[in-house]
Design an enzyme around this catalytic site. Structure first.
Site, PDB file in Angstrom:
ATOM      1  N   ASP A   1       0.709  -1.316  -0.093  1.00 15.38           N
ATOM      2  CA  ASP A   1      -0.094  -0.174  -0.021  1.00 15.38           C
ATOM      3  C   ASP A   1       0.671   1.312  -0.093  1.00 15.38           C
ATOM      4  OD1 ASP A   1       1.013   0.062   2.513  1.00 15.38           O
ATOM      5  OD2 ASP A   1      -0.791  -0.602   3.433  1.00 15.38           O
TER       6      ASP A   1
ATOM      7  N   HIS B   1       6.037  -8.100  -1.092  1.00 13.33           N
ATOM      8  CA  HIS B   1       5.158  -8.571  -2.056  1.00 13.33           C
ATOM      9  C   HIS B   1       4.628  -7.621  -3.207  1.00 13.33           C
ATOM     10  CE1 HIS B   1       3.651 -11.518   1.243  1.00 13.33           C
ATOM     11  NE2 HIS B   1       4.892 -11.952   0.665  1.00 13.33           N
TER      12      HIS B   1
ATOM     13  N   CYS C   1       0.373  -2.938 -22.608  1.00 11.57           N
ATOM     14  CA  CYS C   1       1.814  -2.040 -22.656  1.00 11.57           C
ATOM     15  C   CYS C   1       2.006  -1.261 -23.870  1.00 11.57           C
ATOM     16  CB  CYS C   1       2.594  -3.299 -22.928  1.00 11.57           C
ATOM     17  SG  CYS C   1       4.466  -2.717 -22.770  1.00 11.57           S
TER      18      CYS C   1
ATOM     19  N   THR D   1       0.963  -8.894  11.549  1.00 15.18           N
ATOM     20  CA  THR D   1       1.010  -9.876  10.498  1.00 15.18           C
ATOM     21  C   THR D   1       0.538 -11.353  11.188  1.00 15.18           C
ATOM     22  OG1 THR D   1       2.382 -11.256   8.773  1.00 15.18           O
ATOM     23  CG2 THR D   1       3.451 -10.537  10.627  1.00 15.18           C
ATOM     24  N   SER D   2      -0.269 -11.904  10.211  1.00 11.27           N
ATOM     25  CA  SER D   2      -0.494 -13.396  10.949  1.00 11.27           C
ATOM     26  C   SER D   2       0.590 -14.280  10.847  1.00 11.27           C
ATOM     27  CB  SER D   2      -1.501 -13.964  10.285  1.00 11.27           C
ATOM     28  OG  SER D   2      -1.249 -14.020   8.720  1.00 11.27           O
TER      29      SER D   2
ATOM     30  N   ASN E   1       0.389  -6.896  17.964  1.00 12.06           N
ATOM     31  CA  ASN E   1      -0.689  -7.447  17.524  1.00 12.06           C
ATOM     32  C   ASN E   1      -1.943  -7.647  18.256  1.00 12.06           C
ATOM     33  OD1 ASN E   1      -2.585  -9.217  15.912  1.00 12.06           O
ATOM     34  ND2 ASN E   1      -0.734  -9.981  14.542  1.00 12.06           N
TER      35      ASN E   1
HETATM   36  C1  BJW Z   1      -3.455  -5.917  13.586  1.00 11.79           C
HETATM   37  C2  BJW Z   1      -4.480  -4.750  13.752  1.00 11.79           C
HETATM   38  C3  BJW Z   1      -4.019  -3.538  14.576  1.00 11.79           C
HETATM   39  C4  BJW Z   1      -5.358  -6.728  12.797  1.00 11.79           C
HETATM   40  N1  BJW Z   1      -2.408  -3.305  14.696  1.00 11.79           N
HETATM   41  N2  BJW Z   1      -2.043  -5.735  13.980  1.00 11.79           N
HETATM   42  C5  BJW Z   1       6.069 -22.998   2.902  1.00 11.79           C
HETATM   43  C6  BJW Z   1       5.106 -23.460   3.869  1.00 11.79           C
HETATM   44  C7  BJW Z   1       3.887 -23.523   3.503  1.00 11.79           C
HETATM   45  C8  BJW Z   1       3.514 -22.778   2.251  1.00 11.79           C
HETATM   46  C9  BJW Z   1       4.400 -22.290   1.378  1.00 11.79           C
HETATM   47  C10 BJW Z   1       5.728 -22.234   1.675  1.00 11.79           C
HETATM   48  N3  BJW Z   1       6.427 -21.578   1.032  1.00 11.79           N
HETATM   49  C11 BJW Z   1       5.607 -21.206   0.195  1.00 11.79           C
HETATM   50  C12 BJW Z   1       4.286 -21.476   0.473  1.00 11.79           C
HETATM   51  C13 BJW Z   1       3.164 -21.010  -0.515  1.00 11.79           C
HETATM   52  C14 BJW Z   1       2.689 -19.623  -0.285  1.00 11.79           C
HETATM   53  C15 BJW Z   1       2.167 -19.625   1.282  1.00 11.79           C
HETATM   54  O1  BJW Z   1       2.911 -19.302   2.107  1.00 11.79           O
HETATM   55  N4  BJW Z   1       0.911 -20.115   1.476  1.00 11.79           N
HETATM   56  C16 BJW Z   1       0.498 -20.020   3.136  1.00 11.79           C
HETATM   57  C17 BJW Z   1      -0.685 -19.263   2.986  1.00 11.79           C
HETATM   58  C18 BJW Z   1       0.223 -21.494   3.418  1.00 11.79           C
HETATM   59  N5  BJW Z   1       3.634 -18.762  -0.539  1.00 11.79           N
HETATM   60  C19 BJW Z   1       3.833 -18.187  -1.819  1.00 11.79           C
HETATM   61  O2  BJW Z   1       3.159 -18.764  -2.619  1.00 11.79           O
HETATM   62  C20 BJW Z   1       4.620 -17.111  -2.023  1.00 11.79           C
HETATM   63  N6  BJW Z   1       5.660 -17.449  -3.239  1.00 11.79           N
HETATM   64  C21 BJW Z   1       6.532 -18.554  -2.907  1.00 11.79           C
HETATM   65  O3  BJW Z   1       6.846 -19.195  -1.899  1.00 11.79           O
HETATM   66  O4  BJW Z   1       7.250 -18.909  -4.262  1.00 11.79           O
HETATM   67  C22 BJW Z   1       8.046 -19.952  -4.085  1.00 11.79           C
HETATM   68  C23 BJW Z   1       7.157 -21.009  -4.813  1.00 11.79           C
HETATM   69  C24 BJW Z   1       6.903 -20.930  -6.159  1.00 11.79           C
HETATM   70  C25 BJW Z   1       6.074 -21.896  -6.890  1.00 11.79           C
HETATM   71  C26 BJW Z   1       5.423 -22.770  -6.038  1.00 11.79           C
HETATM   72  C27 BJW Z   1       5.530 -23.009  -4.607  1.00 11.79           C
HETATM   73  C28 BJW Z   1       6.519 -22.108  -4.028  1.00 11.79           C
HETATM   74  C29 BJW Z   1       4.158 -15.997  -2.493  1.00 11.79           C
HETATM   75  C30 BJW Z   1       3.283 -15.350  -1.461  1.00 11.79           C
HETATM   76  C31 BJW Z   1       2.450 -14.057  -1.924  1.00 11.79           C
HETATM   77  C32 BJW Z   1       1.435 -13.592  -0.927  1.00 11.79           C
HETATM   78  N7  BJW Z   1       0.702 -12.664  -1.680  1.00 11.79           N
HETATM   79  C33 BJW Z   1      -0.313 -11.782  -1.033  1.00 11.79           C
HETATM   80  C34 BJW Z   1      -1.069 -10.989  -1.959  1.00 11.79           C
HETATM   81  C35 BJW Z   1      -0.466  -9.755  -2.335  1.00 11.79           C
HETATM   82  C36 BJW Z   1      -1.159  -8.915  -3.292  1.00 11.79           C
HETATM   83  C37 BJW Z   1      -2.403  -8.517  -2.839  1.00 11.79           C
HETATM   84  O5  BJW Z   1      -2.607  -8.021  -1.692  1.00 11.79           O
HETATM   85  O6  BJW Z   1      -3.114  -8.629  -3.535  1.00 11.79           O
HETATM   86  O7  BJW Z   1       0.359 -10.990   0.096  1.00 11.79           O
HETATM   87  S1  BJW Z   1      -1.404 -13.036   0.055  1.00 11.79           S
HETATM   88  C38 BJW Z   1      -1.585 -11.762   1.451  1.00 11.79           C
HETATM   89  O8  BJW Z   1      -1.165 -12.280   2.502  1.00 11.79           O
HETATM   90  C39 BJW Z   1      -0.698 -10.623   0.971  1.00 11.79           C
HETATM   91  C40 BJW Z   1      -0.062 -10.312   2.434  1.00 11.79           C
HETATM   92  O9  BJW Z   1       1.270  -9.748   2.031  1.00 11.79           O
HETATM   93  C41 BJW Z   1       0.329 -11.788   2.868  1.00 11.79           C
HETATM   94  C42 BJW Z   1       0.602 -11.583   4.601  1.00 11.79           C
HETATM   95  O10 BJW Z   1      -0.758 -11.272   5.219  1.00 11.79           O
HETATM   96  P1  BJW Z   1      -0.535 -10.653   6.532  1.00 11.79           P
HETATM   97  O11 BJW Z   1       0.065  -9.171   6.064  1.00 11.79           O
HETATM   98  O12 BJW Z   1       0.076 -11.275   7.623  1.00 11.79           O
HETATM   99  O13 BJW Z   1      -1.990 -10.228   6.753  1.00 11.79           O
HETATM  100  P2  BJW Z   1      -3.337 -11.354   7.704  1.00 11.79           P
HETATM  101  O14 BJW Z   1      -4.554 -10.735   7.159  1.00 11.79           O
HETATM  102  O15 BJW Z   1      -2.888 -12.558   7.293  1.00 11.79           O
HETATM  103  O16 BJW Z   1      -2.867 -10.733   9.050  1.00 11.79           O
HETATM  104  C43 BJW Z   1      -3.199  -9.500   9.749  1.00 11.79           C
HETATM  105  C44 BJW Z   1      -2.932  -9.365  11.154  1.00 11.79           C
HETATM  106  O17 BJW Z   1      -2.843  -8.083  11.648  1.00 11.79           O
HETATM  107  C45 BJW Z   1      -3.528 -10.270  12.148  1.00 11.79           C
HETATM  108  O18 BJW Z   1      -2.631 -11.137  12.786  1.00 11.79           O
HETATM  109  C46 BJW Z   1      -4.340  -9.435  12.645  1.00 11.79           C
HETATM  110  O19 BJW Z   1      -4.770  -9.810  14.325  1.00 11.79           O
HETATM  111  C47 BJW Z   1      -3.459  -8.265  12.939  1.00 11.79           C
HETATM  112  N8  BJW Z   1      -4.338  -7.124  13.243  1.00 11.79           N
HETATM  113  N9  BJW Z   1      -5.478  -5.140  13.176  1.00 11.79           N
HETATM  114  C48 BJW Z   1      -1.796  -4.432  14.485  1.00 11.79           C
HETATM  115  N10 BJW Z   1      -4.792  -2.591  14.503  1.00 11.79           N
HETATM  116 ZN    ZN Z   2       5.362  -4.996 -22.946  1.00 16.39          ZN
END
Ligand code: BJW
Ligand code: ZN
Length: 248
Positions: free
Chosen positions: A104, A119, A148, A191-192, A216
């Protein structure tokens, strides 16, 4: 509580190398929704329909509509006291880094300079064919799927964010990994801790014996390794932690 705050502050002040690792929760008080909470984005929009390359190729118009709405929201959002407190640390600490999962732009808008965007950035796009990157204005044609503008290319533009199954930019990931492995204090905010490889950063820091400080309102997957867990909102707790650290 006061004693815990004092000790955490001390760990921040004493750190030679300081990492702040952030997720969607830090921007929630700016009105940007999180993903996995009850009112989060994945409640209404299925991740596999909006955050994979496969779904984008099938339904680019719909995916672009979603990202345009989120762009507009992010543009209107203002950095909150947590972003501002983190930016203050950036100004004060000589060996400092923010590794954010957020797209953002709010850390930069709060004035932070040393930001690794794991990300990507919602305000940029790139071409699926030739890789050309553009900022939001070039790709923001109303309602159309942006194409493009590179001479003779005509490829589909996509948001410059990292979807599931996609690799993070290796330069950015390597820099974050190295920094985390060498830091002596890591502040984890909003972050979660469920999405990898980003979520490994606090573990790398812990392995280096860094003090792990977490803010958190709910326990996360990282809380188990936190030395200081502050159960509260980022916008309230982060300024308290940074208070009394003097501007140079
Ligand atoms: C507060 C609050 C307040 C509330 N104050 N806090 C190893 C193990 C298992 C799985 C995998 C692994 N390695 C890779 C994977 C697969 C996958 C993955 O991790 N999956 C899991 C979900 C199981 N990872 C990937 O695919 C990644 N790529 C990769 O590994 O490439 C290698 C590969 C290639 C080919 C095949 C396999 C592997 C890429 C991950 C990309 C994530 N993208 C997103 C979307 C981005 C674009 C968009 O926004 O549209 O990124 S998903 C989404 O989750 C976004 C975030 O950055 C990300 C993390 O979420 P975040 O920030 O933690 O948010 P929340 O909602 O989860 O949590 C919010 C927290 O805030 C909560 O705890 C609240 O309590 C708290 N909160 N109010 C402070 N006021
Ligand atoms: Zn192009």
């Amino acid at each position: 509580m006061d004693e815990k705050i004092a000790r955490a502050r001390d760990a921040i002040t004493r750190a030679d190398k300081l990492l702040v690792f952030t997720g969607a929760g830090i921007s929630k008080e700016s009105g940007v929704p999180t993903f996995r909470e009850a009112d989060g984005l994945w409640e209404k929009f299925k991740a596999e329909d909006f955050a994979t390359l496969e779904s984008f190729k099938k339904r680019p118009q719909e995916v672009w509509k979603w990202y345009r709405e989120r762009r507009s929201l992010a543009r209107k959002a203002k950095p909150n006291p947590a972003h501002i407190a983190v930016a203050k640390l950036d100004r004060l600490h000589w060996d400092f880094m923010i590794a954010t999962q957020n797209i953002d732009n709010l850390h930069r808008r709060a004035g932070a300079k040393r930001v690794l965007e794991l990300h990507g950035n919602l305000l940029r796009s790139y071409c699926l064919e030739c890789g050309k990157k553009v900022d939001e204005s070039d790709a923001d044609l109303d309602g159309e799927v942006p194409i493009c503008s590179e001479h003779g290319c005509g490829g589909l533009m996509r948001p410059d964010v990292v979807w599931f199954g996609e690799y993070l930019d290796p330069n950015i990931l390597n820099e974050a990994t190295r920094f985390a492995s060498e830091c002596d204090c890591c502040i984890v905010v909003g972050t979660s801790g469920l999405v990898y490889p980003a979520a490994q950063l606090p573990y790398l820091a812990k392995r280096n014996d860094a003090a792990i400080i977490e803010i958190n309102p709910e326990p996360s997957a990282i809380t188990g390794i936190a030395d200081y867990f502050f159960e509260g909102k980022a916008g309230e707790m982060m300024p308290v932690l940074v208070e009394h650290i003097k501007e140079g």
